[in-house]
Design an enzyme around this catalytic site. Sequence first.
Site, mmCIF file in Angstrom:
data_model
loop_
_atom_site.group_PDB
_atom_site.id
_atom_site.type_symbol
_atom_site.label_atom_id
_atom_site.label_comp_id
_atom_site.label_asym_id
_atom_site.label_seq_id
_atom_site.Cartn_x
_atom_site.Cartn_y
_atom_site.Cartn_z
ATOM 1 N N ASP A 175 10.096 3.308 28.066
ATOM 2 C CA ASP A 175 8.644 3.376 28.209
ATOM 3 C C ASP A 175 7.994 2.006 28.319
ATOM 4 O O ASP A 175 6.771 1.885 28.216
ATOM 5 C CB ASP A 175 8.019 4.139 27.036
ATOM 6 C CG ASP A 175 8.353 3.539 25.678
ATOM 7 O OD1 ASP A 175 9.053 2.508 25.650
ATOM 8 O OD2 ASP A 175 7.920 4.098 24.658
ATOM 9 N N HIS B 111 5.606 3.815 22.737
ATOM 10 C CA HIS B 111 5.748 2.440 22.255
ATOM 11 C C HIS B 111 4.652 2.100 21.256
ATOM 12 O O HIS B 111 4.164 0.962 21.203
ATOM 13 C CB HIS B 111 5.723 1.459 23.425
ATOM 14 C CG HIS B 111 6.791 0.399 23.357
ATOM 15 N ND1 HIS B 111 8.097 0.655 23.678
ATOM 16 C CD2 HIS B 111 6.747 -0.906 22.993
ATOM 17 C CE1 HIS B 111 8.815 -0.457 23.530
ATOM 18 N NE2 HIS B 111 8.006 -1.416 23.098
ATOM 19 N N TYR C 200 17.114 -2.473 24.877
ATOM 20 C CA TYR C 200 16.448 -2.931 26.095
ATOM 21 C C TYR C 200 17.543 -3.415 27.030
ATOM 22 O O TYR C 200 18.358 -4.266 26.653
ATOM 23 C CB TYR C 200 15.498 -4.090 25.807
ATOM 24 C CG TYR C 200 14.256 -3.740 25.030
ATOM 25 C CD1 TYR C 200 13.294 -2.885 25.556
ATOM 26 C CD2 TYR C 200 14.024 -4.303 23.779
ATOM 27 C CE1 TYR C 200 12.134 -2.588 24.852
ATOM 28 C CE2 TYR C 200 12.865 -4.008 23.067
ATOM 29 C CZ TYR C 200 11.935 -3.154 23.615
ATOM 30 O OH TYR C 200 10.789 -2.863 22.908
#
Length: 520
Positions: free
Chosen positions: A286, A391, A250
């Site tokens: 996503d 996800h 991330y």
Amino acid sequence: MSPTISPTELSRHDNITSLWIAIDGEVYDFTEFAPTHPGGIDILRQHAGRDATAAYNAVHSASLVKSVLPESKHLGRLSSPLPVSTSTTLSSNKTAPKPPLSRLISVNDFRLAAHTFLPPKTLAFISSAATDCHTHRRNNTTYSEITLRPRVLVDVSAPVSLETTILGRAVASPIFVSPTSLGKTVHPEGELEIARACKELGGIAQVVSTSASFSVADVVRAAAEHPGPGPSSPTLANKNNTHPVFLQLYVDKDQSNTASLLHSLTRTKTNPPSPSKIQGVFLTVDAPVPGKREADERVPPPPTTTTTTAASTTITPMATPLTPSSDNRGSALGRLMASYISPSLTWHATLPWLRALLPPSVPLVIKGIQTAADAVRAMEAGAQGIVISNHGGRSLDTSPATILVLLELQRCCPEVFDRMEVFVEGGVMRGTDVFKALCLGAKGAGVGRGVLYGLGWGKDGVRKVLEILNDELVTTMKMCGVTRLDELHPGLLNTRAVDHLVPEDLSEEHPYAKWRRSKL
């Protein structure tokens, strides 16, 4: 010898101008770190001048704070312990004994059993999905709509080897462990136990989340120190006995934090440089904002008592410590812990920036592709691979089931399978699911929730979940008349029941898109 600091002295440093915190008997100065903390300064202020051991150890590895703060911020040892928190943690309150592993013979058995002993908040975080959970369900049920076309009278007496490669790394199986967060809320050793299970199976690839309870370095170290494969299925023989570890990334709103993380994992000061700790980076695209996971929102965090000195319900992922609390939207851990994630990623800026940070030997994979058009863009951008993922249905409900996107790539842009490696995750509960994904061109299939359910039994549970899937895959292959992975192809499947759900061309060339451009 380290200086000794009294509880009274610690308590004086309880504000943003002088912010000290004790963890495991050691006192650290967080003052300079606090303004740049990805999760915000409030959580650090909450523990300022206090012993935060209970909160920290609930989901953190012991070494993390030492890797985040320089040695100069390690002030000394606490001279005497502070009162221990009596509040409930997310990893306690078991409501029933665990059934023995010998009674569990499917991944679904693990799911059902986990619901009998894991705390409600932990279960809500693991099992929750976005809004009405349509995508979460369809990720799995769509596999059942695709039927097999077995070939008979084929000699399948030869042993089946599942050994293959993922991004050039030898693995014992095309099944890999998808990234999941906060493994320590399920088991005290969290992602370390997952790594040990992967090592014991001869080398299953593991993707470690930025929001894991343990750092990637901790995971790599745990696998390296663990003994090699124990008695396991001969189908999982990997002569190289490797345990590839990949980082699921991330990107932080403060990109310097991401740059520092990647530098610590891929570059060393040794001469010549030692190999990267990770074998690739899976950039997650996503979830630019957190999805609305209503089950997670509805379950409140365990209550704390008025006598606590540290909120032991604190959730502290690798990148951002946060405390679960309720607001007018609910109390989802997923939403709270996503506050540090950047929503500003772009094709033209983010990918070149990341590529420049990584050594050429570390491949970059785009995780979260949900259309053929974006698969082509990833290919053209030079990505070494993509992960078809939504996800786990946790971000945007009614987005397509991942196996449908794999079908879309076969129909609209089959060239991507020749130019980069394609992986799929979401809804994989059976070896037949893995078989179908491989027939449609996937290089590997990821399992996330199933591994977390197995983690309730530690590495032995994780190992059994993966063994079950591998055994089912081998059985499916032989039933369909194949004994090698390179013999799998789309002709072994009938996809007619779902073909009408798959776009016929790239979205930019869809007739509606052409019509809309003509009106602009």
